[in-house]
Design a protein around this motif. Structure first.
Motif, PDB file in Angstrom:
ATOM      1  N   MET A 221       0.717  -1.195   0.138  1.00 25.76           N
ATOM      2  CA  MET A 221       0.169   0.016  -0.015  1.00 25.76           C
ATOM      3  C   MET A 221       0.785   1.344   0.001  1.00 25.76           C
ATOM      4  O   MET A 221       1.686   1.355   0.729  1.00 25.76           O
ATOM      5  N   THR A 222       0.517   2.277  -1.005  1.00 23.76           N
ATOM      6  CA  THR A 222       1.368   3.126  -0.933  1.00 23.76           C
ATOM      7  C   THR A 222       0.550   4.458  -1.300  1.00 23.76           C
ATOM      8  O   THR A 222      -0.207   4.635  -2.160  1.00 23.76           O
ATOM      9  N   VAL A 223       1.097   5.770  -0.681  1.00 23.94           N
ATOM     10  CA  VAL A 223       0.296   6.883  -0.952  1.00 23.94           C
ATOM     11  C   VAL A 223       1.407   7.915  -1.280  1.00 23.94           C
ATOM     12  O   VAL A 223       2.321   8.108  -0.674  1.00 23.94           O
ATOM     13  N   LYS A 224       1.055   8.881  -2.251  1.00 24.23           N
ATOM     14  CA  LYS A 224       1.953   9.845  -2.565  1.00 24.23           C
ATOM     15  C   LYS A 224       1.149  11.322  -2.781  1.00 24.23           C
ATOM     16  O   LYS A 224      -0.082  10.956  -2.940  1.00 24.23           O
ATOM     17  N   THR A 228       5.419  12.595  -4.742  1.00 23.97           N
ATOM     18  CA  THR A 228       6.087  11.974  -3.640  1.00 23.97           C
ATOM     19  C   THR A 228       5.618  11.218  -2.646  1.00 23.97           C
ATOM     20  O   THR A 228       4.670  11.411  -2.111  1.00 23.97           O
ATOM     21  N   VAL A 229       6.334   9.720  -2.547  1.00 19.65           N
ATOM     22  CA  VAL A 229       5.874   9.012  -1.459  1.00 19.65           C
ATOM     23  C   VAL A 229       5.750   9.683  -0.275  1.00 19.65           C
ATOM     24  O   VAL A 229       7.139  10.033   0.304  1.00 19.65           O
ATOM     25  N   THR A 230       4.636   9.533   0.469  1.00 13.41           N
ATOM     26  CA  THR A 230       4.623  10.050   1.862  1.00 13.41           C
ATOM     27  C   THR A 230       4.355   9.023   2.846  1.00 13.41           C
ATOM     28  O   THR A 230       4.263   9.139   4.143  1.00 13.41           O
ATOM     29  N   LEU A 281       3.880  19.998  11.891  1.00 13.79           N
ATOM     30  CA  LEU A 281       3.005  19.610  10.896  1.00 13.79           C
ATOM     31  C   LEU A 281       3.866  19.536   9.688  1.00 13.79           C
ATOM     32  O   LEU A 281       3.649  20.291   8.613  1.00 13.79           O
ATOM     33  N   THR A 282       4.600  18.353   9.565  1.00  9.61           N
ATOM     34  CA  THR A 282       5.390  18.125   8.540  1.00  9.61           C
ATOM     35  C   THR A 282       5.065  16.727   7.988  1.00  9.61           C
ATOM     36  O   THR A 282       5.291  15.826   8.967  1.00  9.61           O
ATOM     37  N   PRO A 283       4.954  16.349   6.468  1.00  8.22           N
ATOM     38  CA  PRO A 283       4.626  17.187   5.743  1.00  8.22           C
ATOM     39  C   PRO A 283       3.301  18.113   6.101  1.00  8.22           C
ATOM     40  O   PRO A 283       2.491  17.838   6.821  1.00  8.22           O
ATOM     41  N   VAL A 292      -3.464  13.795  -4.490  1.00  4.95           N
ATOM     42  CA  VAL A 292      -3.380  12.725  -3.594  1.00  4.95           C
ATOM     43  C   VAL A 292      -3.424  11.356  -4.570  1.00  4.95           C
ATOM     44  O   VAL A 292      -4.485  11.138  -4.787  1.00  4.95           O
ATOM     45  N   GLU A 293      -2.231  10.678  -4.418  1.00  4.20           N
ATOM     46  CA  GLU A 293      -2.320   9.274  -5.201  1.00  4.20           C
ATOM     47  C   GLU A 293      -2.130   8.200  -4.174  1.00  4.20           C
ATOM     48  O   GLU A 293      -1.286   8.151  -3.745  1.00  4.20           O
TER      49      GLU A 293
END
Lengths: 327, 327
Positions: A221-224, A228-230, A281-283, A292-293
């Motif tokens: 599972m990945t979120v960008k 950029t991968v977050t 609050l980073t990111p 958001v992907e």
């Protein structure tokens, strides 16, 4: 088999249809099923009947991505969000309590809450920032679509009730949610404006090769954000399998055809988890224009652009205080 | 006008029908509407059309209470429980925190949670004790049935979306609920086994004489256990009117036809509130054989006997611990 709900791009108010997704990557084809086909009924059908319907669809003409707007695969009759990733619980706990802490109650049972069922949006739809929030966030989750009514079922019996799986983004207004949770209610307005599910449903029978020794689905599972991968995790890190979650929910209670059950946020699957761990609050919270992907192995990718809210919302009315009457 | 959903007592699996309630007290008559009449559609209809349908029903033969089984007036498409009674918040707060405490967040907005929508039961149905509880309790609430889809409406605009009102008992397993609330989720399994709504819906236009100067419905609410009054309050003590609650829920979100919105527990409307105030389980948790009776002025009485659970529930599975993989 991948099953999508859609409208023709040329008919924004047209009829909702169901199609078979064919081909890999962004250049998929969508082959419509017969008019009136219901996606949840297809999930509930015998495998041979579903495959016969898919074969018939595949023989017809296909549509290209630009010709359709994907819709949420289902408009849920109820929606339950579980809390199955220990790492997420620990990270959010640190933000609230100063140290990574997972209560004993978390380990004891796969707890969940009922979510807003009317807020589902399609896999590529724009998402408007919620009112009143300075802390707009995403949540990367794995979701299951229920295709049979069940009650008091074992995990083994629950398996046939799970028709398929999709990606879910449980959009969250963290500041609104935080105020609600101080009342012990769990979030409602903090999450009731949008929940993206999609891009389509992958039938459960397609995922048997991705089960580990205990039968847990183990999918990357990945979120960008803006490419950029977050965050990333594996669904094998869930504390419970979906079959165990359905079984628990079904204790002396109905879990119904057309419900969506979600895993809860995976480890590092929300900005708030990092905010909790670092105190910063980073990111930063999501802003208008961010994209958001979210990708889950075998299930596909949902991709949503954040846009400004354009709705005029009514003012919030504070409580009428009882002291008035007592004066 | 009072509208009930029912089945003939002689046809336990028969068709669900809608009837007009005529007469006061326990000797009411039920006059069936035409086959296929939908209760929520009747609520949504123009007053003149609804009255014409009721006149036609009243000309037909009536049924006596023993000839029917009352059903929940609606099977909700979603169910929201608010928290509008300050006295209840303060009492429950004392049980959790040692002193009567109402957070500032309570006064700021009419917060709510989404409830299990599939657990509604009829006004006179027996209710089985939930699994795993030693602290079975009731909650006396006033509920509204929504008859039009609304979004971003003012309280004034919300008024026409509220079709009518009924009595609600939000049965609660306090120990189960307490474990869930330690995870910040709000209750789910603690309340998903039964929610009694009934005995029928009284249309909103019948209650205009019971509004106070601010437009709040002001109705006497009473609960008895085995004939003894254990709690009472007035709906005028709510912090918000139902119109204000619908308006708040509709901010950037749909409130849909067929939803049920509830007031939350009124002051002294749950045993747990007394347990919180005194630190003692007095009166004791509900037991098999107890009869709980709730009356709201103008709306009627629901009455339910507590029976033993007869369902075989699957075992609860604890979390698979991630440490296994790391060994």
């Amino acid at each position: 088999m991948r099953l999508a709900a859609f409208r023709l791009a040329t008919e924004p108010d047209g009829v909702r249809r169901v199609g078979l997704v064919v081909g890999e990557g962004p250049d998929w084809w969508l082959h419509p099923f017969a008019d009136g086909t219901d996606l949840v009924e297809l999930l509930a059908a015998d495998r041979a009947d579903r495959e016969a319907a898919a074969d018939a669809a595949a023989r017809g003409d296909g549509l290209r991505p630009a010709q359709v707007r994907l819709l949420p695969p289902v408009y849920p009759v109820a929606m339950r969000d579980f809390l199955t990733f220990e790492q997420h619980v620990a990270g959010v706990g640190k933000g609230m309590q100063g140290h990574e802490f997972v209560p004993d109650e978390w380990y004891a049972a796969p707890s969940f809450l009922f979510m807003a069922p009317h807020a589902v949006t399609g896999g590529y739809d724009d998402v408007a920032i919620a009112p009143d929030t300075e802390r707009f966030d995403y949540e990367l989750e794995l979701a299951a679509v229920i295709c049979h009514d069940v009650r008091n079922v074992s995990p083994e019996q629950a398996r046939r009730a799970i028709g398929g799986y999709c990606v879910m983004n449980d959009w969250s207004a963290r500041d609104v949610q935080g105020r609600e949770m101080k009342l012990g209610l769990g979030p409602s307005k903090g999450k009731d404006f949008a929940t993206t599910i999609g891009p389509w449903v992958v039938t459960a029978d397609e995922l048997d090769d991705f089960r580990d020794a205990d039968g847990f689905l183990d999918l990357q599972m990945t979120v960008k954000v803006n490419g950029t991968v977050t965050g990333s995790d594996r669904s094998g890190h869930m504390g419970w399998s979906f079959e165990q979650m359905v079984s628990y929910a079904s204790r002396a209670s109905w879990v119904k055809k057309g419900e969506v059950l979600a895993s809860g946020t995976c480890g590092s699957g929300a900005l708030a988890e990092g905010w909790g761990r670092t105190g910063e609050l980073t990111p930063p919270p999501l802003r208008v224009g961010d994209v958001v992907e979210m990708t889950i192995e075998r299930l596909g990718t949902i991709r949503n652009r954040i846009v400004a809210g354009t709705e005029t919302v009514p003012p919030i009315v504070p409580a009428r205080r009882r002291v008035r009457e007592e004066v």
